[in-house]
Scaffold this active site. Structure first.
Site, mmCIF file in Angstrom:
data_model
loop_
_atom_site.group_PDB
_atom_site.id
_atom_site.type_symbol
_atom_site.label_atom_id
_atom_site.label_comp_id
_atom_site.label_asym_id
_atom_site.label_seq_id
_atom_site.Cartn_x
_atom_site.Cartn_y
_atom_site.Cartn_z
ATOM 1 C CD GLU A 495 -2.352 -1.602 2.623
ATOM 2 O OE1 GLU A 495 -2.211 -0.757 3.542
ATOM 3 O OE2 GLU A 495 -2.870 -2.708 2.805
ATOM 4 C CD GLU A 526 -3.392 -4.660 5.442
ATOM 5 O OE1 GLU A 526 -3.160 -3.435 5.515
ATOM 6 O OE2 GLU A 526 -4.547 -5.131 5.303
ATOM 7 C CD GLN A 548 0.557 2.630 4.737
ATOM 8 O OE1 GLN A 548 -0.436 3.049 5.325
ATOM 9 N NE2 GLN A 548 0.762 2.822 3.451
ATOM 10 C CG ASP A 551 -0.159 -1.448 15.234
ATOM 11 O OD1 ASP A 551 -0.485 -1.564 16.412
ATOM 12 O OD2 ASP A 551 0.773 -0.732 14.847
ATOM 13 C CE1 TYR A 552 -3.556 -0.539 10.807
ATOM 14 C CE2 TYR A 552 -2.498 0.369 8.867
ATOM 15 C CZ TYR A 552 -3.294 0.537 9.982
ATOM 16 O OH TYR A 552 -3.835 1.765 10.268
ATOM 17 C CG HIS A 593 -1.216 4.205 12.957
ATOM 18 N ND1 HIS A 593 -2.551 4.465 13.187
ATOM 19 C CD2 HIS A 593 -1.084 4.089 11.616
ATOM 20 C CE1 HIS A 593 -3.193 4.521 12.035
ATOM 21 N NE2 HIS A 593 -2.331 4.291 11.066
#
Length: 804
Positions: A495, A526, A548, A551-552, A593
C-alpha cells in the site's frame, strides 16, 4: 492453445474409448482408496481421514489441461487430481494416511501433515531449485479453509511477472509466463474472507488463475443456505464477469460435476483463456456429492435427509460416468465389473505394502531394544519391574516408535543409583534412537541448505572521510536502488509502495526507474499482499511484501503463521518461499499505529526470521543479507528513524547485517540493559543520564529476535555486570519474556546474577494517542532511569540512596 491431451474430435473412437476407460479406472482407484482409507482410520491404524470421494470426475477433466510448469494451490479433496498428474500413487496415499516419516514413501510431507495434504518437490537434495517448467507442481496444502487462496494469487502473478519483466533468468521457472495457477476450494469455504480478498486481488491484477469450486451443498454439516447468499457462489460473483466494456474481470463457468463430456469442454476453455490472455477464470462445479460425509469424525446420515442421500447415490459422479460409458458403448457392464474388481485388489495390495513399509523400520528397532531390556533386568535390583515393561513391549506386535522409547526410558528409572554395562548400553541406545528419530519430526524448520541466512558472512558498511550525513530513509532508498539493479528477479509491492515511493519515501523515484511490475501499489488487503509474496517466492522470484505498519500485520498473521512459517517444515525441505516482509513499527501515535504485538509474532512465526534493526543502515544490511539466502524474514523498520541522520555508506547493496548477532552500543560494568528498535534510543539516553550518578550501564542492541544472540554475548555481559534489565515496548510477558527465557535458561545467565533479573515493558493496554499517551503507555527515559536506579539501590543502598 491446445491442451496436452488432444480433444476427442482429433483422435479415433478407439483411442477415445481407451482414454475414457483409463480415466474411469483412476476414478474407481481413488474412490476405493477413500473407502478403504476410512476403514483404516476406524480400525485405528490411522489417526484421521478426510478424502476426495465424490470429486473424482471433475478432477480427471482438470488434470487433462494441467501442463508442466502449472501450479496447484488446493485443499484436502484433490487426491484424484494428484493421482491423475502422476504425483500420487496408491501406496503413497496410504503412507500419508499412516503418517509415514520417510519422504520417499510419503512425498507430500513425510508424515508431518494428515492425509489429503499434497505437495510436489520443488527443490533438489541440496536445496537448489529443480526445473519447475518440466514438472507438474503442487504447492504444499494447509488445513485452514481458504488459507490456500492468498498464495494462489502469487503463484499466478509470477507468470505475469515472467511474461512482462525483462532480464530475469527464468529457465527453471517459466516459459514466457504461460503457466496457470489452479486453485480448489469447497463451496462452503468460499464464505471465508480470504476467498473474497483473493478473488478480488486476482481480478484486479488480471493473472492466469483458474479457481475450481467443488460444490456439494454442504460445509461439514452445514447446508449451503447458511453459507452463501442465494446458495450459489457463481451467481453471487456475476459482477466479476468480464464483459466487452471492461478490461478486468473473470470468465465464469458453471458445470455439473458428474457430466464428464461437459467438464472436458469447460476445462479446455478455461485453460485456453487463462493461459493465453492471463484472464482469471472461476469454474463452479455443481451437483457434486460427498459419499462418506465430511471426514472420519462423523456420519453425514446425521444431517442429510433420506431424500438427499438417495439423490447423492443417484448423482454420484462415478455412477453417472459409468452409466454414460455404458450408454455410449464405451464399455460394457461386464467389462466395468472386471475393471472394478481388479482395482479393488490393487488398492488392497497397495494399502498392505504401505503398512508393511510403515511398520518395518519400527519392528527392526523393536528387536534391538528387547535384548537390552533383558540385560538391564539381569543387572538391576528392580528386575521384576523391568521384565514387566519388557513383557508388555514384546507383546506389542505393531509398536509405535514412542512405545520403544517409553519402555527404555522407564527402565532407566528403575536403575537410578545403579552402575552397569547394561545400563550404559541402554543409555547409548536411547540416545542413538532419539538422534535418529527426532529429526523425522523436527527438521527443516529453517533451511538446511548452504543458503541458510546464518551462512551469509557479515560485511560492514564502508565510509570515507567525506561520507555525507543524510536522512535514514535516503540510505534505505539508495540501497533498494542497488538491490533492484543487482537482482532483476526482485520486486516490492504494498500500500503506497509504488507511485509515491512508500509513506516514508524509502522507495522514492524507484517505480519510474524500474517500472510498475517491480515497484507496485496494491489494494488495502494485507493477507493477499502476503500471499502474493509467498506464491511468487515459490516460483523463483525474490519479492518484498510491504505491510504498511506493524499493527496491520495482524491481518496477515494467519497466512504468515500457517503457510509461510511452516512451508519448509511441512514439506521436509522440499519447497521454499524466501519472501522478505517489510514493515515499520513503534513510536507513532495511538492504538492502531504504535502497538507492538511482538510477543505474538515471535511465538506464531517460528520458521521466519524476525529482525528489528535500530536504524536504516542496519535495515538495509538485513535486506542485502536475506537476498543472498533462501529463507523468509520479517524486517521491522523503526518508524521514528526515517528522518534521523545517518552516514551514507559507499558500499550500498553490498554491506550485510548478520542475523542472530547482538551489538554492544555502550560498555559498562554495573548493569546490562537489553533492548531493540526504536526503544533503544531511549535506553541510550537513560544510560547517559545514569552516568551522572555513577551508574555505568552496558547497553546491548538485540537487532535480531529470531534467531537471538547466537554468540551468547548477552550472558558474557551479565557475567561482567551481574545485573539484567530487558526494556521493551511490548506488553508484559511479551517479547521481553522471550528474551529473558533465552538469556536465563538457554544462556544460563542466572549463574552470574546478584540481583533479580527484571523487565520494563509497555502497559497492558494499547498505547493511547498523542505524546502524553505515548509517555504514559510505554517505557520512557525516566522509567528506565528509575528502574535501573531502584535495582542499584537494592544492591547497594548506601551508595545509591532511595530515590523516592
Amino acid at each position: 492453445m491446445q491442451s496436452e491431451t488432444s480433444s476427442k474430435s482429433s483422435i479415433s473412437f478407439e483411442d477415445f474409448k481407451t482414454q475414457v476407460i483409463e480415466d474411469y479406472r483412476l476414478a474407481v482407484t481413488s474412490r476405493e482408496c477413500s473407502l478403504l482409507g476410512r476403514r483404516e482410520v476406524l480400525t485405528g491404524k490411522a489417526k484421521f481421514g478426510i478424502f476426495g470421494d465424490g470429486k473424482e470426475v471433475p478432477q480427471l477433466a482438470w488434470a487433462k489441461v494441467f501442463q508442466n510448469g502449472d501450479f496447484r494451490s488446493g485443499y484436502y479433496r484433490d487426491q484424484t487430481f494428484m493421482m491423475a498428474i502422476g504425483a500420487l500413487n496408491i501406496q503413497q496415499f496410504f503412507a500419508g494416511l499412516y503418517a509415514t516419516t520417510n519422504i520417499e514413501q510419503e512425498p507430500s510431507s513425510a508424515g508431518r501433515q494428515m492425509g489429503g495434504h499434497f505437495a510436489t518437490h520443488s527443490l533438489q537434495e541440496d536445496g537448489t531449485w529443480k526445473n519447475l517448467t518440466q514438472q507438474k507442481n503442487s504447492s504444499a496444502d494447509i488445513s485452514p479453509t481458504a488459507g490456500q487462496m492468498p498464495r494462489l494469487v502469487g503463484l499466478a502473478q509470477a507468470s505475469k511477472i515472467y511474461r512482462n519483466v525483462e532480464g530475469i533468468d527464468a529457465a527453471n521457472f517459466s516459459q514466457n509466463g504461460n503457466e496457470i495457477a489452479w486453485g480448489t476450494i469447497g463451496n462452503a469455504s468460499t464464505s471465508e474472507g480470504l476467498f473474497w480478498e483473493a478473488i478480488n486481488a486476482a481480478g484486479v491484477l488480471q493473472v492466469p488463475m483458474v479457481m475450481n469450486v467443488w460444490d456439494d451443498e454442504y460445509g461439514i454439516s452445514v447446508h449451503a443456505r447458511h453459507q452463501t447468499t442465494k446458495q450459489n457462489i457463481s451467481e453471487v460473483l456475476k459482477g466479476f464477469q468480464k464483459d466487452e466494456d471492461k478490461n478486468n474481470g473473470y470468465e465464469i463457468f458453471t458445470v455439473n460435476g458428474w457430466d464428464y463430456p461437459a467438464l472436458i469442454e469447460t476445462y479446455e476453455k478455461a485453460s485456453r483463456i487463462a493461459r493465453e490472455n492471463h484472464t482469471p477464470v472461476l469454474i463452479h462445479v455443481k451437483e457434486l456429492t460427498q459419499p462418506q460425509g465430511h471426514s472420519t469424525s462423523g456420519s453425514h446420515e446425521r444431517y442429510k435427509s433420506e431424500e438427499r442421500l438417495q439423490w447423492e447415490r443417484e448423482h454420484d459422479c462415478n455412477v453417472k460416468m459409468r452409466e454414460w460409458m455404458i450408454s455410449g458403448n464405451i464399455a460394457t457392464e461386464e467389462e466395468l465389473q472386471a475393471l472394478e474388481k481388479e482395482v479393488k485388489k490393487e488398492v488392497r495390495d497397495g494399502k498392505k505394502a504401505a503398512w508393511e513399509a510403515h511398520v518395518s523400520p519400527v519392528k527392526h528397532r523393536h528387536q534391538e531394544v528387547l535384548p537390552l531390556l533383558d540385560k538391564a533386568a539381569a543387572s538391576s535390583s528392580n528386575k521384576t519391574f523391568i521384565l514387566q515393561l519388557k513383557k508388555e513391549l514384546s507383546e506389542n506386535k505393531e509398536p509405535l516408535k514412542k512405545d520403544l522409547l517409553v519402555a527404555a526410558r522407564k527402565t532407566l528409572r528403575y536403575m537410578i543409583g545403579e552402575e552397569s554395562d547394561a545400563k550404559q548400553e541402554l543409555i547409548n541406545w536411547i540416545e542413538s534412537f532419539t538422534k535418529d528419530t527426532q529429526p523425522q519430526y523436527s527438521s527443516h524448520l529453517y533451511s538446511d541448505s548452504q543458503y541458510n541466512a546464518l551462512n551469509i558472512d557479515a560485511v560492514a558498511p564502508a565510509y570515507s572521510e567525506d561520507s555525507e550525513e543524510v536522512d535514514g530513509r535516503v540510505v534505505l532508498r539508495d540501497n533498494f536502488d542497488k538491490i533492484f539493479e543487482k537482482y532483476p528477479e526482485s520486486l516490492i509491492f504494498g500500500e503506497d509502495t509504488g507511485e509515491i515511493g512508500d509513506v516514508n519515501q524509502g522507495l522514492e523515484g524507484l517505480q519510474e526507474k524500474y517500472g510498475e511490475f517491480r515497484i507496485s501499489d496494491t489494494g488495502i488487503r494485507e493477507a493477499t499482499i502476503l500471499g502474493q509474496g509467498i506464491g511468487m517466492a515459490m516460483r523463483g522470484l525474490r519479492p518484498i511484501a510491504e505491510i504498511q505498519y506493524l499493527d496491520y500485520l495482524l491481518y496477515a498473521l494467519q497466512i504468515m503463521s500457517d503457510d509461510l512459517a511452516t512451508l519448509q517444515y511441512r514439506t521436509a525441505g522440499k519447497q521454499k518461499a524466501p519472501l522478505i516482509i517489510r514493515t515499520r513499527g513503534h513510536r507513532l501515535e495511538g492504538i492502531w499505529h504504535s502497538g507492538s504485538p511482538m510477543g505474538g509474532i515471535l511465538h506464531l512465526l517460528r520458521g521466519i526470521h524476525v529482525l528489528v534493526p535500530r536504524n536504516m543502515t542496519k535495515a538495509a544490511g538485513f535486506y542485502n543479507t536475506l537476498l543472498e539466502s533462501d529463507e523468509p524474514a520479517l524486517i521491522v523498520e523503526s518508524l521514528n528513524g526515517y528522518r534521523l541522520k545517518e552516514k551514507m555508506p559507499n558500499n550500498l547493496g553490498e554491506f550485510k547485517t548478520p542475523l542472530g548477532v547482538v551489538e554492544t552500543m555502550k560498555e559498562g560494568n554495573d548493569i546490562t540493559l537489553v533492548s531493540y528498535g526504536s526503544t533503544l534510543r531511549l535506553v541510550e539516553q537513560a544510560a547517559k543520564e545514569l552516568l551522572e550518578l555513577g551508574i555505568d550501564a552496558e547497553v546491548i542492541d538485540v537487532q535480531s529476535l529470531l534467531p537471538f544472540d547466537l554468540n551468547q554475548d548477552v550472558v558474557k555481559s551479565v557475567a561482567k555486570t551481574s545485573r539484567l534489565l530487558v526494556i521493551d515496548e511490548d506488553v508484559p510477558g511479551g517479547a521481553s519474556a522471550y528474551i529473558m527465557q533465552k538469556v536465563l535458561e538457554e544462556q544460563n545467565a542466572w549463574r552470574y546474577l546478584d540481583s533479580k533479573p527484571q523487565t520494563l515493558t509497555a502497559k497492558e493496554h494499547r498505547p493511547a494517542y498523542g505524546t502524553d499517551g505515548d509517555y504514559f503507555s510505554k517505557p520512557s527515559v525516566e522509567d528506565i532511569f528509575e528502574k535501573v536506579y531502584a535495582i542499584m539501590h537494592e544492591s547497594n543502598p548506601g551508595k545509591y540512596p532511595q530515590l523516592r
